[in-house]
Design a protein around this motif. Structure first.
Motif, mmCIF file in Angstrom:
data_model
loop_
_atom_site.group_PDB
_atom_site.id
_atom_site.type_symbol
_atom_site.label_atom_id
_atom_site.label_comp_id
_atom_site.label_asym_id
_atom_site.label_seq_id
_atom_site.Cartn_x
_atom_site.Cartn_y
_atom_site.Cartn_z
ATOM 1 N N SER A 25 -6.130 5.074 -3.686
ATOM 2 C CA SER A 25 -6.297 3.631 -3.871
ATOM 3 C C SER A 25 -5.373 2.792 -2.993
ATOM 4 C CB SER A 25 -6.054 3.275 -5.339
ATOM 5 O OG SER A 25 -4.745 3.671 -5.723
ATOM 6 N N GLY A 37 0.815 -1.207 0.000
ATOM 7 C CA GLY A 37 0.000 0.000 0.000
ATOM 8 C C GLY A 37 0.847 1.254 0.000
ATOM 9 N N SER A 70 -6.219 1.364 6.283
ATOM 10 C CA SER A 70 -6.637 2.760 6.334
ATOM 11 C C SER A 70 -5.430 3.674 6.219
ATOM 12 C CB SER A 70 -7.390 3.051 7.633
ATOM 13 O OG SER A 70 -6.573 2.797 8.746
ATOM 14 N N PRO A 108 -5.197 2.036 0.304
ATOM 15 C CA PRO A 108 -5.810 1.033 1.186
ATOM 16 C C PRO A 108 -6.357 -0.174 0.422
ATOM 17 C CG PRO A 108 -6.468 3.219 1.875
ATOM 18 C CD PRO A 108 -5.766 3.368 0.545
ATOM 19 N N GLY A 109 -6.958 0.071 -0.742
ATOM 20 C CA GLY A 109 -7.462 -1.037 -1.557
ATOM 21 C C GLY A 109 -6.347 -1.924 -2.054
ATOM 22 N N THR A 110 -5.229 -1.312 -2.431
ATOM 23 C CA THR A 110 -4.064 -2.078 -2.872
ATOM 24 C C THR A 110 -3.576 -2.983 -1.744
ATOM 25 O OG1 THR A 110 -3.387 -0.334 -4.401
ATOM 26 C CG2 THR A 110 -1.677 -1.889 -3.697
ATOM 27 N N ASN A 154 -8.257 -5.164 6.552
ATOM 28 C CA ASN A 154 -8.709 -3.785 6.634
ATOM 29 C C ASN A 154 -7.472 -2.899 6.548
ATOM 30 O OD1 ASN A 154 -10.393 -1.578 6.977
ATOM 31 N ND2 ASN A 154 -10.168 -1.615 9.189
ATOM 32 N N SER A 203 -9.608 -12.008 6.250
ATOM 33 C CA SER A 203 -10.171 -10.671 6.060
ATOM 34 C C SER A 203 -9.042 -9.658 6.237
ATOM 35 C CB SER A 203 -11.306 -10.390 7.039
ATOM 36 O OG SER A 203 -10.811 -10.317 8.358
ATOM 37 N N MET A 241 -5.288 -4.074 0.917
ATOM 38 C CA MET A 241 -6.259 -5.135 1.229
ATOM 39 C C MET A 241 -6.239 -6.237 0.178
ATOM 40 S SD MET A 241 -9.517 -3.193 2.966
ATOM 41 C CE MET A 241 -9.813 -2.067 1.616
ATOM 42 N N SER A 242 -6.136 -5.866 -1.099
ATOM 43 C CA SER A 242 -6.062 -6.881 -2.158
ATOM 44 C C SER A 242 -4.834 -7.762 -1.981
ATOM 45 C CB SER A 242 -6.023 -6.206 -3.530
ATOM 46 O OG SER A 242 -7.222 -5.537 -3.789
ATOM 47 N N ASP A 301 1.902 2.583 -3.331
ATOM 48 C CA ASP A 301 0.864 3.152 -4.194
ATOM 49 C C ASP A 301 0.794 4.660 -3.924
ATOM 50 O OD1 ASP A 301 -1.262 3.629 -5.829
ATOM 51 O OD2 ASP A 301 -2.637 2.246 -4.830
#
Length: 109
Positions: free
Chosen positions: A44, A25, A64, A46-48, A62, A60, A50-51, A28
């Motif tokens: 993006s 992350g 931030s 946080p999404g990077t 999370n 799972s 988590m993926s 990114d």
């Protein structure tokens, strides 16, 4: 002892996945901030993270953006027990957490 050892190994792995996801992350970045010399996490990021965590075994995840250059990732992993179902315990959940901060960008001459 077997299931307890597996639980400790899963916790270590959750921490490792969280650390690697935080680094992913933190890589990114917004292009403009790189050229300006003050790197900033992209929206993006946080999404990077988590993926990345989900692709590497997290049950799972999370993530931030804590500051403009700091990301925090928490992952959980659920493992199935082999011997503890005898006493009614079928699975255990462990978590790991890590942060990564963006460092200075490359500066030209």
């Amino acid at each position: 002892a077997y299931d307890g050892g597996n639980l400790f190994a899963a916790r270590r792995e959750a921490n490792n996945v969280a650390a690697a996801a935080a680094r992913a992350g933190a890589n990114d970045l917004t292009e403009a901030s790189i050229y300006a010399g003050d790197p900033e996490l992209a929206p993006s990021a946080p999404g990077t993270a988590m993926s990345f965590a989900m692709l590497h075994g997290a049950t799972s995840a999370n993530a931030s953006r804590v500051e403009h250059d700091l990301i925090r990732v928490t992952v959980t992993r659920t493992i199935s027990y082999r011997f503890l179902p005898i006493v009614g315990l079928t699975q255990g959940t462990v978590s790991g957490e890590a942060e990564a901060r963006v460092r200075d960008s490359v500066r030209g001459p």
